[in-house]
Design a protein around this motif. Structure first.
Motif, PDB file in Angstrom:
ATOM      1  N   ASP A  99       0.812  -1.215   0.000  1.00  0.00           N
ATOM      2  CA  ASP A  99       0.000   0.000   0.000  1.00  0.00           C
ATOM      3  C   ASP A  99       0.848   1.269   0.000  1.00  0.00           C
ATOM      4  N   GLY A 100       2.160   1.101  -0.103  1.00  0.00           N
ATOM      5  CA  GLY A 100       3.046   2.248  -0.204  1.00  0.00           C
ATOM      6  C   GLY A 100       3.934   2.456   0.997  1.00  0.00           C
ATOM      7  N   ARG A 101       3.564   1.904   2.152  1.00  0.00           N
ATOM      8  CA  ARG A 101       4.359   2.189   3.352  1.00  0.00           C
ATOM      9  C   ARG A 101       5.732   1.521   3.322  1.00  0.00           C
ATOM     10  N   PHE A 102       5.890   0.466   2.489  1.00  0.00           N
ATOM     11  CA  PHE A 102       7.178  -0.206   2.370  1.00  0.00           C
ATOM     12  C   PHE A 102       7.857   0.061   1.032  1.00  0.00           C
ATOM     13  N   SER A 103       7.405   1.079   0.325  1.00  0.00           N
ATOM     14  CA  SER A 103       8.010   1.422  -0.957  1.00  0.00           C
ATOM     15  C   SER A 103       9.406   2.003  -0.750  1.00  0.00           C
ATOM     16  N   GLU A 104      10.194   1.984  -1.812  1.00  0.00           N
ATOM     17  CA  GLU A 104      11.549   2.547  -1.747  1.00  0.00           C
ATOM     18  C   GLU A 104      11.503   4.023  -1.364  1.00  0.00           C
ATOM     19  N   ILE A 105      12.480   4.427  -0.591  1.00  0.00           N
ATOM     20  CA  ILE A 105      12.681   5.836  -0.284  1.00  0.00           C
ATOM     21  C   ILE A 105      13.710   6.368  -1.268  1.00  0.00           C
ATOM     22  N   GLU A 106      13.293   7.329  -2.074  1.00  0.00           N
ATOM     23  CA  GLU A 106      14.139   7.809  -3.161  1.00  0.00           C
ATOM     24  C   GLU A 106      15.252   8.719  -2.645  1.00  0.00           C
ATOM     25  N   GLY A 107      16.254   8.888  -3.472  1.00  0.00           N
ATOM     26  CA  GLY A 107      17.387   9.745  -3.144  1.00  0.00           C
ATOM     27  C   GLY A 107      18.642   9.223  -3.801  1.00  0.00           C
ATOM     28  N   GLY A 109      22.809   8.408  -3.925  1.00  0.00           N
ATOM     29  CA  GLY A 109      23.831   7.937  -3.006  1.00  0.00           C
ATOM     30  C   GLY A 109      23.283   6.966  -1.982  1.00  0.00           C
ATOM     31  N   ALA A 110      23.797   7.044  -0.750  1.00  0.00           N
ATOM     32  CA  ALA A 110      23.395   6.136   0.325  1.00  0.00           C
ATOM     33  C   ALA A 110      22.161   6.694   1.026  1.00  0.00           C
ATOM     34  N   VAL A 111      21.078   5.904   1.044  1.00  0.00           N
ATOM     35  CA  VAL A 111      19.815   6.335   1.640  1.00  0.00           C
ATOM     36  C   VAL A 111      19.248   5.186   2.474  1.00  0.00           C
ATOM     37  N   GLN A 113      16.486   2.898   3.891  1.00  0.00           N
ATOM     38  CA  GLN A 113      15.127   2.516   3.538  1.00  0.00           C
ATOM     39  C   GLN A 113      14.295   2.291   4.799  1.00  0.00           C
ATOM     40  N   ASN A 114      14.919   1.816   5.835  1.00  0.00           N
ATOM     41  CA  ASN A 114      14.360   1.731   7.175  1.00  0.00           C
ATOM     42  C   ASN A 114      15.548   1.644   8.136  1.00  0.00           C
ATOM     43  N   LYS A 115      15.320   1.323   9.394  1.00  0.00           N
ATOM     44  CA  LYS A 115      16.409   1.339  10.374  1.00  0.00           C
ATOM     45  C   LYS A 115      17.462   0.274  10.112  1.00  0.00           C
ATOM     46  N   LYS A 116      17.115  -0.753   9.309  1.00  0.00           N
ATOM     47  CA  LYS A 116      18.010  -1.898   9.162  1.00  0.00           C
ATOM     48  C   LYS A 116      18.409  -2.183   7.717  1.00  0.00           C
ATOM     49  N   LEU A 117      18.011  -1.313   6.795  1.00  0.00           N
ATOM     50  CA  LEU A 117      18.269  -1.574   5.375  1.00  0.00           C
ATOM     51  C   LEU A 117      18.771  -0.315   4.691  1.00  0.00           C
ATOM     52  N   LEU A 118      19.891  -0.455   3.984  1.00  0.00           N
ATOM     53  CA  LEU A 118      20.510   0.659   3.268  1.00  0.00           C
ATOM     54  C   LEU A 118      20.403   0.434   1.776  1.00  0.00           C
ATOM     55  N   ARG A 119      20.052   1.491   1.038  1.00  0.00           N
ATOM     56  CA  ARG A 119      20.106   1.436  -0.421  1.00  0.00           C
ATOM     57  C   ARG A 119      21.139   2.434  -0.908  1.00  0.00           C
ATOM     58  N   VAL A 120      22.006   1.958  -1.811  1.00  0.00           N
ATOM     59  CA  VAL A 120      23.005   2.841  -2.422  1.00  0.00           C
ATOM     60  C   VAL A 120      22.695   2.934  -3.904  1.00  0.00           C
ATOM     61  N   ARG A 121      22.386   4.136  -4.366  1.00  0.00           N
ATOM     62  CA  ARG A 121      22.182   4.373  -5.800  1.00  0.00           C
ATOM     63  C   ARG A 121      23.534   4.673  -6.414  1.00  0.00           C
ATOM     64  N   ASP A 177      23.025  -6.213   7.420  1.00  0.00           N
ATOM     65  CA  ASP A 177      23.913  -7.125   8.130  1.00  0.00           C
ATOM     66  C   ASP A 177      23.196  -7.672   9.356  1.00  0.00           C
ATOM     67  N   ALA A 178      22.649  -8.878   9.236  1.00  0.00           N
ATOM     68  CA  ALA A 178      22.022  -9.591  10.360  1.00  0.00           C
ATOM     69  C   ALA A 178      20.969  -8.746  11.077  1.00  0.00           C
ATOM     70  N   ALA A 179      20.220  -7.962  10.324  1.00  0.00           N
ATOM     71  CA  ALA A 179      19.145  -7.123  10.867  1.00  0.00           C
ATOM     72  C   ALA A 179      19.647  -6.122  11.914  1.00  0.00           C
ATOM     73  N   LYS A 180      20.929  -5.756  11.843  1.00  0.00           N
ATOM     74  CA  LYS A 180      21.442  -4.706  12.722  1.00  0.00           C
ATOM     75  C   LYS A 180      20.945  -3.350  12.232  1.00  0.00           C
ATOM     76  N   GLU A 181      20.921  -2.388  13.123  1.00  0.00           N
ATOM     77  CA  GLU A 181      20.506  -1.049  12.740  1.00  0.00           C
ATOM     78  C   GLU A 181      21.633  -0.350  11.979  1.00  0.00           C
ATOM     79  N   VAL A 182      21.250   0.426  10.977  1.00  0.00           N
ATOM     80  CA  VAL A 182      22.219   1.062  10.087  1.00  0.00           C
ATOM     81  C   VAL A 182      22.175   2.575  10.281  1.00  0.00           C
TER      82      VAL A 182
END
Length: 314
Positions: A99-107, A109-111, A113-121, A177-182
């Motif tokens: 429903d959109g609450r788990f959609s990608e957070i745009e940006g 470089g390094a952004v 996505q939530n407390k435990k997941l990093l996306r690097v463009r 990394d093992a569901a650690k906070e990022v």
């Protein structure tokens, strides 16, 4: 007046296009499968060329068999999901996951996505911990990054483990990394010392090395960290929400297993707090603490690492 019906698509994009009696619509069909396609050329031009009524129904029947009449009867009576635009990834499915609450957070470089997941463009190559990639999109290449013979020997001797992979190409790379906070730190011509277990990724513009912590002599077993210097970003992991202490406010001491990292401007030393016969807690890790003095900060996590369960060698 021309009747509303399916007729051969005048734009050539599909086999049939629906004419509503006054103008061509975006609804098309090929091989019995409905979808949508914009009018091309522009609608104003196509509207002037309404389908020829005489023989049109017969032409559709001859060219497409019963499918043309079947779709004419079905138009406007299909379930909602069949009217989804072509390529809709979530057609016919609903729920909190989409429903959109788990959609990608745009940006760029390094952004986070939530407390435990990093996306690097990817705009430029970067370094990441081996095994930390959980997903990627696009044309991405991963290469083993050894760091040279000197760093290999330091890792072997010190036990400071930081196995890296180079990441380059075009696309998005998702790291965890093992569901650690990022947490993302931006360095501007500065430096930081981090326990290698807590380094998730960093930009290629940073220089890294394995260095002995000042004041931690070999008689204490030695204490080595990964240092990063320069201008760029670094993603650090913690087990739980950390606290960041300002060492300039007062002399600061941390457990060697709970400290994640600190700014390079600090002076460090090891302090012994318990005698060998009076240790409490989890063992020898509490015999020494890292002491900090000066202007800078210290990152401490609410964990001393994985607990080894009781076991027997018998």
């Amino acid at each position: 007046m021309t009747d509303a019906a399916w007729y051969p698509d005048p734009t050539g994009q599909a086999e049939l296009r629906y004419y509503d009696g006054s103008q061509w619509t975006e609804h098309v069909s090929t091989g019995g499968q409905q979808s949508t396609a914009p009018l091309a050329p522009p609608q104003a031009t196509v509207e002037q060329e309404a389908p020829t009524q005489v023989g049109s129904a017969q032409a559709v029947q001859a060219a497409y068999g019963d499918s043309g009449h079947a779709q004419q009867a079905q138009y406007g009576q299909q379930p909602v999901q069949s009217q989804q635009p072509a390529g809709d990834a979530f057609a016919g499915i609903s729920g909190d996951l989409i429903d959109g609450r788990f959609s990608e957070i745009e940006g760029n470089g390094a952004v986070l996505q939530n407390k435990k997941l990093l996306r690097v463009r990817l705009g430029e190559p970067f370094q990441a911990r081996q095994g930390s990639m959980v997903a990627y999109q696009g044309n991405v290449q991963f290469k083993y990054q050894g760091g040279g013979v000197g760093k290999f020997l330091k890792k072997a001797v010190t036990g400071e483990g930081l196995s890296l992979m180079g990441v380059e190409g075009q696309g998005d790379v998702f790291l965890a990394d093992a569901a650690k906070e990022v947490h993302i730190l931006q360095l501007n011509n500065s430096g930081i010392s981090i326990n290698g277990d807590h380094v998730l990724a960093f930009s290629n513009s940073l220089q890294w090395n394995i260095e002995r912590v000042q004041g931690a002599g070999m008689l204490t077993g030695g204490l080595f960290n990964t240092t990063l210097r320069g201008t760029g970003w670094v993603a650090v992991t913690t087990e739980g929400d950390p606290v960041v202490l300002n060492a300039a406010e007062a002399p600061t001491f941390t457990d060697t297993n709970a400290v994640v990292g600190w700014s390079l401007g600090l002076q460090t030393s090891l302090q012994k707090s318990f005698t060998a016969g009076a240790l409490i807690g989890r063992g020898s890790g509490e015999a020494f603490q890292v002491a900090f003095q000066g202007a800078g900060f210290v990152i401490v996590q609410p964990s001393e690492g994985a607990v080894v369960p009781p076991h027997s060698h018998s």
